[in-house]
Write a protein that holds these residues in place. Structure first.
Motif, PDB file in Angstrom:
ATOM      1  N   ASP A 106      18.968  23.365 -46.741  1.00 48.15           N
ATOM      2  CA  ASP A 106      19.657  22.217 -46.150  1.00 48.15           C
ATOM      3  C   ASP A 106      19.609  22.278 -44.634  1.00 48.15           C
ATOM      4  O   ASP A 106      19.677  23.356 -44.038  1.00 48.15           O
ATOM      5  N   SER A 141      18.651  16.733 -43.245  1.00 49.58           N
ATOM      6  CA  SER A 141      18.503  16.425 -44.675  1.00 49.58           C
ATOM      7  C   SER A 141      19.820  15.934 -45.271  1.00 49.58           C
ATOM      8  O   SER A 141      19.823  15.042 -46.123  1.00 49.58           O
ATOM      9  N   ILE A 142      20.937  16.490 -44.821  1.00 49.94           N
ATOM     10  CA  ILE A 142      22.240  16.024 -45.290  1.00 49.94           C
ATOM     11  C   ILE A 142      22.469  14.591 -44.828  1.00 49.94           C
ATOM     12  O   ILE A 142      22.900  13.726 -45.601  1.00 49.94           O
ATOM     13  N   ASP A 144      20.537  12.090 -46.817  1.00 50.13           N
ATOM     14  CA  ASP A 144      21.146  11.782 -48.117  1.00 50.13           C
ATOM     15  C   ASP A 144      22.313  10.798 -47.983  1.00 50.13           C
ATOM     16  O   ASP A 144      22.605  10.065 -48.926  1.00 50.13           O
ATOM     17  N   LYS A 193      20.853   8.103 -39.285  1.00 48.37           N
ATOM     18  CA  LYS A 193      20.981   9.564 -39.447  1.00 48.37           C
ATOM     19  C   LYS A 193      21.625  10.224 -38.238  1.00 48.37           C
ATOM     20  O   LYS A 193      22.426  11.138 -38.386  1.00 48.37           O
TER      21      LYS A 193
END
Length: 102
Positions: free
Chosen positions: A52, A56-57, A60, A69
């Motif tokens: 992670d 990437s978090i 999502d 983001k």
């Protein structure tokens, strides 16, 4: 008294104009893209899994939160008092979620 700008004064005026343009650029580029922020969302705690990253978090979460983001990353960093974007497997992080999805 001469009312015209002297040559050495024109250099000073050009420096002032250049500084103002640079300042304007800095202000405009540091304004968050998503002005509504994430104040209206609930908080949840996740545990960082191997592989992670904050990116990437945020990837999502950002579409569900209807934001970008970078806004999610900045929110996570602020809520978790992170100075850097480095996170560690097993670390608990507070993340934003839509209300009612806890």
């Amino acid at each position: 008294m001469n009312r015209f700008i002297k040559p050495n004064q024109s250099i000073k005026i050009s420096h002032i104009i250049t500084a103002m343009i640079i300042l304007l650029f800095i202000v405009v580029t540091t304004i968050p893209v998503d002005s509504k922020g994430l104040e209206g969302y609930e908080r949840s705690t996740i545990v960082v899994s191997e592989g992670d990253t904050l990116w990437s978090i945020a990837a999502d979460l950002h579409e569900e939160l209807n934001t970008n983001k970078e806004t999610v990353i900045n929110w996570i960093k602020g809520q978790n008092e992170l100075e850097e974007t480095v996170i560690i497997t097993g670390q608990s992080l507070t993340v934003p979620i839509k209300k009612g999805e806890n």
